[in-house]
Design a protein around this motif. Sequence first.
Motif, PDB file in Angstrom:
ATOM      1  N   GLU A 271       4.007 -81.158 -71.026  1.00 47.96           N
ATOM      2  CA  GLU A 271       3.346 -80.533 -72.160  1.00 47.96           C
ATOM      3  C   GLU A 271       1.846 -80.826 -72.146  1.00 47.96           C
ATOM      4  O   GLU A 271       1.034 -79.960 -72.362  1.00 47.96           O
ATOM      5  CB  GLU A 271       3.958 -81.038 -73.463  1.00 47.96           C
ATOM      6  N   LEU A 272       1.522 -82.054 -71.852  1.00 46.57           N
ATOM      7  CA  LEU A 272       0.114 -82.427 -71.823  1.00 46.57           C
ATOM      8  C   LEU A 272      -0.620 -81.748 -70.678  1.00 46.57           C
ATOM      9  O   LEU A 272      -1.780 -81.427 -70.778  1.00 46.57           O
ATOM     10  CB  LEU A 272      -0.014 -83.957 -71.688  1.00 46.57           C
ATOM     11  N   SER A 273       0.134 -81.500 -69.623  1.00 45.14           N
ATOM     12  CA  SER A 273      -0.529 -80.907 -68.461  1.00 45.14           C
ATOM     13  C   SER A 273      -0.964 -79.465 -68.702  1.00 45.14           C
ATOM     14  O   SER A 273      -1.754 -78.931 -67.950  1.00 45.14           O
ATOM     15  CB  SER A 273       0.385 -80.988 -67.240  1.00 45.14           C
ATOM     16  N   ARG A 274      -0.435 -78.882 -69.751  1.00 43.98           N
ATOM     17  CA  ARG A 274      -0.851 -77.502 -70.057  1.00 43.98           C
ATOM     18  C   ARG A 274      -2.334 -77.459 -70.419  1.00 43.98           C
ATOM     19  O   ARG A 274      -3.072 -76.599 -69.958  1.00 43.98           O
ATOM     20  CB  ARG A 274       0.002 -76.933 -71.193  1.00 43.98           C
ATOM     21  N   SER A 275      -2.733 -78.380 -71.242  1.00 43.20           N
ATOM     22  CA  SER A 275      -4.154 -78.417 -71.600  1.00 43.20           C
ATOM     23  C   SER A 275      -4.980 -78.843 -70.394  1.00 43.20           C
ATOM     24  O   SER A 275      -6.091 -78.343 -70.182  1.00 43.20           O
ATOM     25  CB  SER A 275      -4.392 -79.364 -72.776  1.00 43.20           C
ATOM     26  N   GLU A 276      -4.397 -79.787 -69.599  1.00 43.68           N
ATOM     27  CA  GLU A 276      -5.094 -80.225 -68.375  1.00 43.68           C
ATOM     28  C   GLU A 276      -5.270 -79.036 -67.419  1.00 43.68           C
ATOM     29  O   GLU A 276      -6.319 -78.890 -66.793  1.00 43.68           O
ATOM     30  CB  GLU A 276      -4.303 -81.323 -67.680  1.00 43.68           C
ATOM     31  N   GLU A 277      -4.207 -78.222 -67.379  1.00 40.25           N
ATOM     32  CA  GLU A 277      -4.252 -77.059 -66.484  1.00 40.25           C
ATOM     33  C   GLU A 277      -5.359 -76.087 -66.912  1.00 40.25           C
ATOM     34  O   GLU A 277      -6.110 -75.583 -66.090  1.00 40.25           O
ATOM     35  CB  GLU A 277      -2.886 -76.371 -66.524  1.00 40.25           C
ATOM     36  N   LEU A 278      -5.456 -75.892 -68.219  1.00 38.05           N
ATOM     37  CA  LEU A 278      -6.509 -75.015 -68.746  1.00 38.05           C
ATOM     38  C   LEU A 278      -7.891 -75.564 -68.406  1.00 38.05           C
ATOM     39  O   LEU A 278      -8.787 -74.818 -67.998  1.00 38.05           O
ATOM     40  CB  LEU A 278      -6.360 -74.887 -70.269  1.00 38.05           C
ATOM     41  N   LEU A 279      -8.027 -76.863 -68.551  1.00 36.87           N
ATOM     42  CA  LEU A 279      -9.312 -77.503 -68.255  1.00 36.87           C
ATOM     43  C   LEU A 279      -9.621 -77.393 -66.770  1.00 36.87           C
ATOM     44  O   LEU A 279     -10.772 -77.183 -66.371  1.00 36.87           O
ATOM     45  CB  LEU A 279      -9.290 -78.981 -68.673  1.00 36.87           C
ATOM     46  N   LEU A 280      -8.561 -77.542 -65.954  1.00 35.50           N
ATOM     47  CA  LEU A 280      -8.757 -77.439 -64.507  1.00 35.50           C
ATOM     48  C   LEU A 280      -9.207 -76.030 -64.108  1.00 35.50           C
ATOM     49  O   LEU A 280      -9.984 -75.857 -63.169  1.00 35.50           O
ATOM     50  CB  LEU A 280      -7.461 -77.794 -63.772  1.00 35.50           C
ATOM     51  N   ARG A 281      -8.683 -75.066 -64.853  1.00 40.02           N
ATOM     52  CA  ARG A 281      -9.075 -73.670 -64.561  1.00 40.02           C
ATOM     53  C   ARG A 281     -10.368 -73.276 -65.282  1.00 40.02           C
ATOM     54  O   ARG A 281     -10.697 -72.116 -65.425  1.00 40.02           O
ATOM     55  CB  ARG A 281      -7.931 -72.743 -64.967  1.00 40.02           C
ATOM     56  N   GLU A 282     -11.016 -74.314 -65.808  1.00 39.78           N
ATOM     57  CA  GLU A 282     -12.277 -74.147 -66.527  1.00 39.78           C
ATOM     58  C   GLU A 282     -12.139 -73.192 -67.705  1.00 39.78           C
ATOM     59  O   GLU A 282     -13.010 -72.385 -67.990  1.00 39.78           O
ATOM     60  CB  GLU A 282     -13.394 -73.704 -65.568  1.00 39.78           C
ATOM     61  N   LEU A 283     -10.997 -73.298 -68.348  1.00 37.57           N
ATOM     62  CA  LEU A 283     -10.755 -72.498 -69.559  1.00 37.57           C
ATOM     63  C   LEU A 283     -10.769 -73.438 -70.747  1.00 37.57           C
ATOM     64  O   LEU A 283     -10.378 -74.600 -70.626  1.00 37.57           O
ATOM     65  CB  LEU A 283      -9.389 -71.798 -69.467  1.00 37.57           C
ATOM     66  N   ASN A 284     -11.228 -72.929 -71.857  1.00 38.81           N
ATOM     67  CA  ASN A 284     -11.304 -73.753 -73.056  1.00 38.81           C
ATOM     68  C   ASN A 284      -9.927 -73.800 -73.725  1.00 38.81           C
ATOM     69  O   ASN A 284      -9.394 -72.765 -74.119  1.00 38.81           O
ATOM     70  CB  ASN A 284     -12.337 -73.157 -74.019  1.00 38.81           C
ATOM     71  N   PRO A 285      -9.312 -74.978 -73.872  1.00 39.31           N
ATOM     72  CA  PRO A 285      -7.989 -75.060 -74.516  1.00 39.31           C
ATOM     73  C   PRO A 285      -8.033 -74.662 -75.987  1.00 39.31           C
ATOM     74  O   PRO A 285      -7.010 -74.365 -76.592  1.00 39.31           O
ATOM     75  CB  PRO A 285      -7.604 -76.515 -74.351  1.00 39.31           C
TER      76      PRO A 285
END
Lengths: 189, 165
Positions: B116-130
């Motif tokens: 679940e936490l990795s979802r926000s991490e994934e967004l950050l990794l894709r340079e997207l704003n969570p």
Amino acid sequence: MEDTELVRKTLEGDKHAYSILVRKYQTKVINMAYGFVRNRETADDLTQEIFIKAYVSLKKFQFKSGFGTWLYRIAVNHCKDYLRSQQKMKTVPFDVQSEKAIIKGDDSVEREHRRNEDQIEMLVQRGIMALPEKYKTIITLRDIQGLSYDEIAKILTLTAGTVDSRIHRARKMLRRKLSPYLTDQRRES
Amino acid sequence: MNCRKAEILISKSLDGNLSAGDRRALSLHLEGCRRCREIKADYNLLMTSLHSIGRIQAQPYLVQRIEAKIKDKDFVNPFIAWKRWGIAVFSLSMLLIGILLGGLYFSAPVTTEAQELSRSEELLLRELNPFQEARTLFEAANAEQKNMMLIFSSLEDTDLRRYFP
């Protein structure tokens, strides 16, 4: 048969081998115990305990020293432990004149026993008992048991120099304690 | 030689431990010192007294008594052996269990919470704003649309709501 061989046989389960060791050392051990406690029955009991203790601890014997030395070490420590438990190790006041009076005019229960004791022996024994533990031990081993300096050093795990000086101090203390008696004896002779 | 040294040599002489030189020096001192001659005589008397202390013999039945006592004593006592080895085995077992549990903990697969936490991490990794979704929601001009979006977002996965301000 050598002591080491008898010890090996005992460790292999030959109890008869241990009996041979007991027969060989029983007189020395009982006299050592007697030298410390000056009581026949107690010395008997202590001797038995010492040999049983040695038997149980035999597996710890490393064959580095002689069996006799190892056994004496157990005997000395056991006797010292006994005396400590009996609270007899504390330095007791000793005065030759009062001791003589006690021995001569004793009306206690021990009178009969003391009558059979030699007065000189009694005085010397009491003088030894009044010495601090380390001096009492060393004078018992050297001047009563007649062990060599080297044997004493091994038994008490002391250096030869310490044994030498301790023996001298013990004799000096005893001479001073028995000084009035020794002076009387010297004048009589 | 002083009297103190002389007394030490007198004591040593009782054991026959004197060198020829010490013996000569002591003799010379004793010739001229009455007090030390008396001390030497006292030591001789003391030694005689000490050697006269009676010796005893062990009772004839002592050996039999000892034999009877050691009869049941074996060198390998199972209980003592168990006690001695048991402590070592127990300590080793506890250590192994500790290592095993530690290994399991660190090598365990990623838990649901971590996913679940990795979802926000994934967004950050894709340079997207969570927080982009939340921003869109609050920036909606139409109040009705805003309410609808809030209702729909409340129906979404709870783990996403935690990222909303």
